[in-house]
Design a protein around this motif. Sequence first.
Motif, PDB file in Angstrom:
ATOM      1  N   UNK A  91     -47.961 -80.098  64.934  1.00  0.00           N
ATOM      2  CA  UNK A  91     -46.503 -80.018  64.757  1.00  0.00           C
ATOM      3  C   UNK A  91     -45.860 -80.670  65.971  1.00  0.00           C
ATOM      4  N   UNK A  92     -44.926 -81.538  65.720  1.00  0.00           N
ATOM      5  CA  UNK A  92     -44.204 -82.202  66.805  1.00  0.00           C
ATOM      6  C   UNK A  92     -42.704 -81.977  66.625  1.00  0.00           C
ATOM      7  N   UNK A  93     -42.052 -81.534  67.741  1.00  0.00           N
ATOM      8  CA  UNK A  93     -40.593 -81.408  67.759  1.00  0.00           C
ATOM      9  C   UNK A  93     -40.017 -82.577  68.569  1.00  0.00           C
ATOM     10  N   UNK A 116     -32.419 -83.181  65.905  1.00  0.00           N
ATOM     11  CA  UNK A 116     -33.768 -82.670  66.127  1.00  0.00           C
ATOM     12  C   UNK A 116     -34.574 -82.863  64.830  1.00  0.00           C
ATOM     13  N   UNK A 117     -35.879 -83.045  65.029  1.00  0.00           N
ATOM     14  CA  UNK A 117     -36.796 -83.186  63.884  1.00  0.00           C
ATOM     15  C   UNK A 117     -38.076 -82.418  64.157  1.00  0.00           C
ATOM     16  N   UNK A 118     -38.493 -81.684  63.113  1.00  0.00           N
ATOM     17  CA  UNK A 118     -39.809 -81.027  63.148  1.00  0.00           C
ATOM     18  C   UNK A 118     -40.721 -81.789  62.203  1.00  0.00           C
ATOM     19  N   UNK A 119     -41.737 -82.425  62.811  1.00  0.00           N
ATOM     20  CA  UNK A 119     -42.678 -83.210  61.994  1.00  0.00           C
ATOM     21  C   UNK A 119     -44.006 -82.478  61.913  1.00  0.00           C
ATOM     22  N   UNK A 120     -44.472 -82.253  60.644  1.00  0.00           N
ATOM     23  CA  UNK A 120     -45.685 -81.480  60.396  1.00  0.00           C
ATOM     24  C   UNK A 120     -46.739 -82.417  59.793  1.00  0.00           C
ATOM     25  N   UNK A 121     -47.862 -82.432  60.448  1.00  0.00           N
ATOM     26  CA  UNK A 121     -48.964 -83.286  59.961  1.00  0.00           C
ATOM     27  C   UNK A 121     -50.057 -82.409  59.365  1.00  0.00           C
ATOM     28  N   UNK A 122     -50.424 -82.744  58.117  1.00  0.00           N
ATOM     29  CA  UNK A 122     -51.508 -82.036  57.439  1.00  0.00           C
ATOM     30  C   UNK A 122     -52.645 -83.023  57.189  1.00  0.00           C
ATOM     31  N   UNK A 142     -47.635 -86.035  55.870  1.00  0.00           N
ATOM     32  CA  UNK A 142     -46.766 -85.641  56.980  1.00  0.00           C
ATOM     33  C   UNK A 142     -45.415 -85.237  56.406  1.00  0.00           C
ATOM     34  N   UNK A 143     -44.944 -84.068  56.832  1.00  0.00           N
ATOM     35  CA  UNK A 143     -43.654 -83.540  56.393  1.00  0.00           C
ATOM     36  C   UNK A 143     -42.726 -83.410  57.595  1.00  0.00           C
ATOM     37  N   UNK A 144     -41.442 -83.581  57.371  1.00  0.00           N
ATOM     38  CA  UNK A 144     -40.511 -83.379  58.478  1.00  0.00           C
ATOM     39  C   UNK A 144     -39.200 -82.783  57.966  1.00  0.00           C
ATOM     40  N   UNK A 145     -38.540 -82.074  58.890  1.00  0.00           N
ATOM     41  CA  UNK A 145     -37.234 -81.447  58.612  1.00  0.00           C
ATOM     42  C   UNK A 145     -36.278 -81.846  59.728  1.00  0.00           C
ATOM     43  N   UNK A 146     -35.071 -82.260  59.331  1.00  0.00           N
ATOM     44  CA  UNK A 146     -34.084 -82.719  60.316  1.00  0.00           C
ATOM     45  C   UNK A 146     -33.019 -81.639  60.552  1.00  0.00           C
ATOM     46  N   UNK A 147     -32.507 -81.620  61.793  1.00  0.00           N
ATOM     47  CA  UNK A 147     -31.480 -80.653  62.204  1.00  0.00           C
ATOM     48  C   UNK A 147     -30.391 -81.401  62.986  1.00  0.00           C
ATOM     49  N   UNK A 148     -29.209 -80.883  62.865  1.00  0.00           N
ATOM     50  CA  UNK A 148     -28.099 -81.391  63.676  1.00  0.00           C
ATOM     51  C   UNK A 148     -27.539 -80.216  64.479  1.00  0.00           C
ATOM     52  N   UNK A 149     -27.804 -80.210  65.796  1.00  0.00           N
ATOM     53  CA  UNK A 149     -27.391 -79.094  66.642  1.00  0.00           C
ATOM     54  C   UNK A 149     -26.017 -79.364  67.253  1.00  0.00           C
ATOM     55  N   UNK A 150     -25.101 -78.402  67.034  1.00  0.00           N
ATOM     56  CA  UNK A 150     -23.763 -78.446  67.643  1.00  0.00           C
ATOM     57  C   UNK A 150     -23.611 -77.244  68.579  1.00  0.00           C
ATOM     58  N   UNK A 151     -22.931 -77.443  69.681  1.00  0.00           N
ATOM     59  CA  UNK A 151     -22.756 -76.380  70.672  1.00  0.00           C
ATOM     60  C   UNK A 151     -21.257 -76.188  70.922  1.00  0.00           C
ATOM     61  N   UNK A 152     -20.837 -74.935  70.888  1.00  0.00           N
ATOM     62  CA  UNK A 152     -19.428 -74.605  71.080  1.00  0.00           C
ATOM     63  C   UNK A 152     -19.288 -73.474  72.097  1.00  0.00           C
TER      64      UNK A 152
END
Length: 329
Positions: free
Chosen positions: A53-55, A104-110, A114-124
Amino acid sequence: MTWLFLSLMLVFYVGLGNSVSEASSTPLVVNGVLGESVTLPSKFPVKENISSITWLHNGNSVIFIWPKEAKLQVTAPKRKDQLNVIKSYSLQLNNLTMADVGHYRAQITTSTSSLYTDYNLQIFRRLSNLQVAHHTKRSENNTCEIQLTCSVENPNDNVSFRWQVAGNPFHSEANLSVSWDPKSLSEETYTCIAENPVSNLSFSVSDKSVCKGVINGKNEYLDIRWIIIVVVLTCIFFCILIFVQRKKVGFFQFSTQETQCPAETVCNLEYASFSSGNTVYAQVTHSNRETKLSKPVKNDDSTTIYSEVHHPQERKPIYSRTSAHHNVV
């Protein structure tokens, strides 16, 4: 060198002909609070045999995980104390700063893909110090015109304002204009709600309370009624006072008429003289007013009275009516 080695391994796994699939085409929006923590949740295929798993943050690897060996490697040394892998290999970021914002992306290798999920982080920042300023004025028709304005300490953090009345939406801006009619005897409460993606605040004001400086808090028209009542009572009081005064004046005139006769008797006495002996000589001068005498006096303007008295220790004047003769023992 470690992060370069891990990147080459990732390329090697992909280059073996394994297929790559997208877990989601739209990034998952995650909101974080400045200075606090946030978690980027990951989704793993249950039946798949996960090799690694790679972040990644903005395309750069920040952490690499070997689930089978239960090992991980932070590939961004400056963020070593900030990054943490929790249950299901989700990524937790602590002590958030504005530099942590981004993709951000979480990439999963089987073994097969390979599967990945994308995120958009906002800070307030959390909202603080909500205030409601008001400006009031009296209109020509005796209503109170109110201008309400909402504000917060940090207005640039994607803040939105809205107003509610009795829990129902009323207005969707920071400024609100309303009026209050004191004749209605009613009171309405307006609630300002300020919110951003990570916090919300509220503050309530009533139209009656903010109008106290312009129109009396209870009712201007009630005050007018009180003024009328006071004026009427004052008039009644003065009328009673005048009536009593007139009664007193009439009583005094009647009393004066009753006491005229004794007064005339006193006025008719001009002087009295005393001798050193037992004989008193007193001369009384008659006024021009007609008086009834027991015996008429002929051709004289005055009468001399002779009396014998025994002198006490202290001499006292003797008053006598006209044409009267008294012997005092």
